[in-house]
Design a protein around this motif. Structure first.
Motif, short mmCIF file in Angstrom:
data_model
loop_
_atom_site.label_atom_id
_atom_site.label_comp_id
_atom_site.label_asym_id
_atom_site.label_seq_id
_atom_site.Cartn_x
_atom_site.Cartn_y
_atom_site.Cartn_z
N THR A 22 14.25 95.82 27.37
CA THR A 22 12.80 96.21 27.03
C THR A 22 13.00 97.68 26.24
OG1 THR A 22 11.55 95.48 28.74
CG2 THR A 22 10.52 97.13 27.63
N ALA A 23 14.21 98.41 26.87
CA ALA A 23 14.16 99.53 26.01
C ALA A 23 14.89 99.54 24.74
CB ALA A 23 15.05 100.51 27.12
N LEU A 24 15.85 98.62 24.72
CA LEU A 24 16.52 98.33 23.51
C LEU A 24 15.68 97.86 22.40
CD1 LEU A 24 19.50 98.17 22.32
CD2 LEU A 24 19.68 95.88 23.27
N LEU A 25 14.76 96.70 22.67
CA LEU A 25 13.94 96.33 22.07
C LEU A 25 13.01 97.22 21.29
CD1 LEU A 25 13.29 92.93 23.61
CD2 LEU A 25 14.30 92.88 21.17
N ALA A 26 12.39 98.05 22.28
CA ALA A 26 11.66 99.08 21.55
C ALA A 26 12.12 100.02 20.74
CB ALA A 26 10.85 99.84 23.12
N ARG A 27 13.24 100.43 21.01
CA ARG A 27 14.15 101.31 19.96
C ARG A 27 14.25 100.42 18.88
NH1 ARG A 27 17.91 102.33 24.27
NH2 ARG A 27 19.52 101.38 23.20
N GLY A 28 14.34 99.18 18.78
CA GLY A 28 14.37 98.38 17.47
C GLY A 28 13.10 97.90 16.93
N GLY A 29 11.83 98.81 17.25
CA GLY A 29 10.81 98.67 16.49
C GLY A 29 9.70 97.30 17.15
N TYR A 30 10.02 96.85 18.46
CA TYR A 30 9.53 95.64 18.75
C TYR A 30 8.49 96.34 20.13
CZ TYR A 30 12.83 92.96 16.59
OH TYR A 30 13.40 92.36 15.56
N GLN A 31 7.33 95.86 20.39
CA GLN A 31 6.66 95.96 21.50
C GLN A 31 6.63 94.83 22.67
OE1 GLN A 31 2.39 95.72 20.35
NE2 GLN A 31 1.76 96.87 22.40
N VAL A 32 7.32 95.23 23.68
CA VAL A 32 7.41 94.32 24.59
C VAL A 32 5.90 94.39 25.51
CG1 VAL A 32 8.59 93.84 26.76
CG2 VAL A 32 9.79 94.71 24.79
N GLY A 115 25.21 94.25 24.39
CA GLY A 115 25.81 95.49 24.41
C GLY A 115 26.03 96.00 22.78
N ALA A 116 26.24 95.15 22.03
CA ALA A 116 26.70 95.50 20.39
C ALA A 116 25.09 95.34 19.95
CB ALA A 116 27.51 94.18 19.72
N THR A 117 24.52 96.66 20.14
CA THR A 117 23.14 96.98 19.86
C THR A 117 22.80 96.44 18.37
OG1 THR A 117 22.90 98.59 21.36
CG2 THR A 117 21.25 98.70 19.86
N PRO A 118 23.61 96.89 17.51
CA PRO A 118 23.18 96.69 15.88
C PRO A 118 22.95 94.94 15.70
CG PRO A 118 24.65 98.42 16.05
CD PRO A 118 24.68 97.94 17.41
N HIS A 119 24.05 94.42 16.26
CA HIS A 119 24.27 93.14 15.92
C HIS A 119 23.19 92.33 16.74
CE1 HIS A 119 28.16 93.50 14.23
NE2 HIS A 119 28.75 94.22 15.17
N PHE A 120 23.04 92.83 18.11
CA PHE A 120 21.71 92.02 18.71
C PHE A 120 20.49 92.05 17.85
CE2 PHE A 120 18.34 92.59 22.23
CZ PHE A 120 18.42 91.18 22.36
N LEU A 121 20.15 93.42 17.49
CA LEU A 121 18.87 93.60 16.91
C LEU A 121 18.83 92.80 15.70
CD1 LEU A 121 18.09 97.35 17.76
CD2 LEU A 121 17.04 95.35 18.81
N ASP A 122 19.77 92.80 15.05
CA ASP A 122 19.91 92.05 13.52
C ASP A 122 19.49 90.66 13.89
OD1 ASP A 122 20.56 91.80 10.77
OD2 ASP A 122 22.21 90.42 11.70
N ALA A 123 20.18 89.86 15.05
CA ALA A 123 19.90 88.64 15.29
C ALA A 123 18.47 88.38 15.68
CB ALA A 123 20.94 88.13 16.32
#
Length: 217
Positions: A22-32, A115-123
């Motif tokens: 939830t925290a990671l997606l929120a930082r990436g611009g997503y609304q959980v 854990g690889a935040t940029p890769h995860f958010l890109d995917a």
């Protein structure tokens, strides 16, 4: 003008991992807009909120409950994107994801990819935009294990071509347009590849990962 934030429902049996996602997606611009710890709660959360994307663990504690639940909601809302996080590289799990008949984006990622935040958010972003995403690590380890079992001869020429392009990290659209007439054909091809290779859930415990560069060779 207000910025549009894609809505997401997160599912994992661990409260700690749900909070982290939830925290990671929120930082990436997503609304959980919801979370869930099992398949029934995932379906209910999606029914209540109708998000644009679901990010779920493949198992949710029971075999492939996460995948089954995600595909249930994908049938009701075919435009919804689905990202499945697998702790293993079991190809039967991946085959179920790409057997979906929806129009929304689809993704199958190793859970460690989070854990690889940029890769995860890109995917996740690519799935949200309607793309099909397969984790390169899944392709890497799948091909290395399949090579040992000498099962590549069971693949058709088109399936071998698609797998080679995936291994080279070609973009989804490039593979789909160069080898297939539409996206659905590409998804069906992926499903057939994973089914034919037939790797069990515990395969990663029997063989260490190999570098993607080795696979390309």
């Amino acid at each position: 003008m207000a910025r549009f934030e894609p809505s997401v429902v997160v599912a994992d049996e661990s409260p700690l991992l749900r909070a982290g996602l939830t925290a990671l997606l929120a930082r990436g611009g997503y609304q959980v807009v919801g979370d869930a710890s099992d398949g029934d709660r995932l379906v209910q959360a999606v029914t209540d909120t109708m998000p644009s994307l679901v990010v779920t663990d493949a198992r949710l504690g029971q075999v492939d409950e996460g995948i089954t639940a995600a595909l249930r909601v994908h049938e009701k809302a075919p435009e919804m994107g689905i990202v499945v996080l697998g702790a293993s590289i079991a190809t039967t799990y991946a085959a179920k994801v790409f057997a979906s008949t929806g129009t929304g984006g689809l993704g199958y990622l190793r859970k460690s990819r989070v854990g690889a935040t940029p890769h995860f958010l890109d995917a996740v972003g690519r799935v949200a935009s309607g793309e099909v995403v397969v984790d390169p690590e899944v392709i890497d380890r799948m091909r290395e294990t399949a090579r040992d079992a000498d099962v590549f001869s069971t693949l058709t020429m088109r399936e071998n071509e698609a797998l080679a392009l995936l291994a080279s990290e070609f973009p989804y659209r490039a593979i789909a347009t160069s080898l297939f007439t539409n996206r659905r054909q590409y998804e069906l091809c992926l499903g057939e590849i994973f089914l034919k290779l037939g790797l069990p859930p515990n395969v990663e415990h029997r063989r260490p990962p190999t570098p993607l560069t080795h696979m390309r060779s």
